[in-house]
Design an enzyme around this catalytic site. Structure first.
Site, PDB file in Angstrom:
ATOM      1  N   HIS A 118       1.388   1.776   1.083  1.00  0.00           N
ATOM      2  CA  HIS A 118       2.055   1.614   2.289  1.00  0.00           C
ATOM      3  C   HIS A 118       0.718   1.223   3.345  1.00  0.00           C
ATOM      4  O   HIS A 118      -0.374   1.445   2.991  1.00  0.00           O
ATOM      5  CB  HIS A 118       2.172   3.024   2.996  1.00  0.00           C
ATOM      6  CG  HIS A 118       2.268   3.300   4.456  1.00  0.00           C
ATOM      7  ND1 HIS A 118       1.477   3.783   5.102  1.00  0.00           N
ATOM      8  CD2 HIS A 118       3.298   3.034   5.234  1.00  0.00           C
ATOM      9  CE1 HIS A 118       1.409   3.785   6.384  1.00  0.00           C
ATOM     10  NE2 HIS A 118       2.791   3.307   6.688  1.00  0.00           N
ATOM     11  N   THR A 121       0.043  -1.233  11.013  1.00  0.00           N
ATOM     12  CA  THR A 121      -0.812  -1.220  12.192  1.00  0.00           C
ATOM     13  C   THR A 121       0.079  -1.857  13.329  1.00  0.00           C
ATOM     14  O   THR A 121       1.170  -2.326  13.170  1.00  0.00           O
ATOM     15  CB  THR A 121      -1.777  -2.494  11.868  1.00  0.00           C
ATOM     16  OG1 THR A 121      -1.204  -3.609  11.628  1.00  0.00           O
ATOM     17  CG2 THR A 121      -2.698  -1.925  10.833  1.00  0.00           C
ATOM     18  N   ARG A 122      -0.122  -1.260  14.473  1.00  0.00           N
ATOM     19  CA  ARG A 122       0.652  -1.228  15.676  1.00  0.00           C
ATOM     20  C   ARG A 122       0.000  -1.288  16.851  1.00  0.00           C
ATOM     21  O   ARG A 122      -1.206  -0.783  17.015  1.00  0.00           O
ATOM     22  CB  ARG A 122       1.760  -0.247  15.522  1.00  0.00           C
ATOM     23  CG  ARG A 122       0.930   1.135  15.759  1.00  0.00           C
ATOM     24  CD  ARG A 122       1.986   2.461  15.399  1.00  0.00           C
ATOM     25  NE  ARG A 122       1.161   3.537  15.150  1.00  0.00           N
ATOM     26  CZ  ARG A 122       0.522   3.975  14.001  1.00  0.00           C
ATOM     27  NH1 ARG A 122       0.703   3.211  12.703  1.00  0.00           N
ATOM     28  NH2 ARG A 122      -0.058   5.216  13.965  1.00  0.00           N
ATOM     29  N   HIS A 151     -10.635   2.204  -1.507  1.00  0.00           N
ATOM     30  CA  HIS A 151     -11.419   2.792  -0.392  1.00  0.00           C
ATOM     31  C   HIS A 151     -12.565   2.235  -0.078  1.00  0.00           C
ATOM     32  O   HIS A 151     -13.037   1.897   1.334  1.00  0.00           O
ATOM     33  CB  HIS A 151     -11.886   4.336  -0.790  1.00  0.00           C
ATOM     34  CG  HIS A 151     -10.739   5.075  -0.778  1.00  0.00           C
ATOM     35  ND1 HIS A 151     -10.563   6.025   0.424  1.00  0.00           N
ATOM     36  CD2 HIS A 151      -9.783   5.758  -1.460  1.00  0.00           C
ATOM     37  CE1 HIS A 151      -9.690   6.975   0.310  1.00  0.00           C
ATOM     38  NE2 HIS A 151      -9.044   6.563  -0.821  1.00  0.00           N
ATOM     39  N   GLY A 267      15.965   3.658  18.560  1.00  0.00           N
ATOM     40  CA  GLY A 267      17.307   2.985  18.407  1.00  0.00           C
ATOM     41  C   GLY A 267      16.851   1.594  17.523  1.00  0.00           C
ATOM     42  O   GLY A 267      17.405   0.553  17.623  1.00  0.00           O
ATOM     43  N   GLY A 268      15.843   1.679  16.389  1.00  0.00           N
ATOM     44  CA  GLY A 268      15.553   0.668  15.518  1.00  0.00           C
ATOM     45  C   GLY A 268      16.683   0.198  14.683  1.00  0.00           C
ATOM     46  O   GLY A 268      17.653   1.121  14.604  1.00  0.00           O
ATOM     47  N   ASN A 269      16.586  -0.783  13.826  1.00  0.00           N
ATOM     48  CA  ASN A 269      17.396  -1.051  12.719  1.00  0.00           C
ATOM     49  C   ASN A 269      17.214  -0.084  11.628  1.00  0.00           C
ATOM     50  O   ASN A 269      15.965   0.032  10.960  1.00  0.00           O
ATOM     51  CB  ASN A 269      17.155  -2.410  12.150  1.00  0.00           C
ATOM     52  CG  ASN A 269      17.844  -3.042  11.140  1.00  0.00           C
ATOM     53  OD1 ASN A 269      17.531  -2.639  10.022  1.00  0.00           O
ATOM     54  ND2 ASN A 269      19.045  -3.435  11.725  1.00  0.00           N
TER      55      ASN A 269
END
Length: 284
Positions: A118, A121-122, A151, A267-269
């Site tokens: 996984h 980033t945002r 790591h 309300g995302g897809n």
């Protein structure tokens, strides 16, 4: 489309550039395995509860010989949080307006010896501006060599910016990627960070540079691990262990994952939000 300021435009452009690089590398791995699998991209739009355009994104999914199912999504959304959910988001308690752009990736592999992974980033804007994200390795059959290398590469990315980043963000990942009702960690960890405040231009540039390096580190190390393990023979017992482990992964993402909740609440897809779920899983 919602209007973006310069920082928002730069962050969005980077996440889309990173998506392109990752997808190209994953498709190259499929070619090496003799597969012609490729990503299928579906664009989606979001309408804010106010009725105004609320941005959207692109869902990318590939099902191949090496990658049984991998999703690489980008989105850029904005508008207003509904109800009490705003109180749970950094900086939105008194003003529910928000902006978010980012990349989210989950890969479930066909060979149990290849770890699932996984990465996310945002960049978010409320009354605050901050970056967040991380990456974690999720092997059904762990190899110490893979864990150490994963790591080490993330640590190198962290150390280039702040020697305190890696120990702090590794501990944060260990705490976050934990399944309390099973009393187990989701995988062998990685890094997780959030709320890297970016209120002035120098802090924004530093945190943006770090977030970019996290993406580059992932692109460097994970394909190397995939190539190392993808031809390893496996048994029915190995496959059974992978499917059982995937059940744990699904439990975490449906019960505890904040990104899943954020996507649903804004309300995302739905298909993009739930692309993290494995194609097959078992519960004994």
């Amino acid at each position: 489309m919602i209007e973006l300021d310069t920082q928002q435009q730069r962050a969005r452009a980077w996440f889309e550039q990173l998506r392109d690089a990752i997808c190209a590398e994953f498709e190259a791995i499929e070619r090496e395995a003799g597969s012609d699998a490729a990503f299928d991209y579906i664009a989606w739009d979001r309408t804010d509860p106010s009725g105004e355009p609320g941005g959207g994104g692109v869902r990318g999914v590939m099902k191949g010989k090496v990658f049984e199912k991998v999703g690489v999504n980008v989105s850029t959304v904005g508008g207003t949080f509904e109800g009490d959910f705003a109180k749970s988001i950094h900086g939105a308690g008194e003003d529910p307006r928000f902006f978010a752009t980012g990349i989210s990736l989950v890969a479930h592999m066909a060979n149990p010896h290849v770890p699932a992974v996984h990465m996310n980033t945002r960049f978010l804007v409320t009354t605050k501006r901050w970056f967040g994200g991380g990456a974690d390795l999720n092997p059904p059959l762990p190899y110490d060599e893979d864990t150490v290398d994963f790591h080490a590469r993330l640590k190198a990315a962290c150390d280039a910016h702040d020697p305190q980043h890696y120990p702090r963000f590794k501990a944060w990942a260990d705490d976050y990627f934990y399944i309390p009702h099973r009393n187990v960690h989701r995988g062998v960890g990685g890094i997780f960070y959030d709320h890297l405040e970016s209120e002035d231009s120098s802090a924004w540039e530093a945190n943006f540079a770090f977030t970019q390096d996290v993406g580059r580190a992932f692109l460097d190390i994970f394909p190397a691990i995939v190539r190392r393990r993808m031809a390893t023979p496996f048994t029915d017992a190995d496959k059974a262990q992978m499917l059982e482990w995937r059940g744990r992964y699904a439990e975490f993402n449906l019960v505890y994952d904040r990104g899943t909740l954020f996507g649903l609440k804004t309300g995302g897809n739905i298909d993009a939000i739930l692309m993290s779920l494995p194609p097959l899983a078992t519960w004994s």
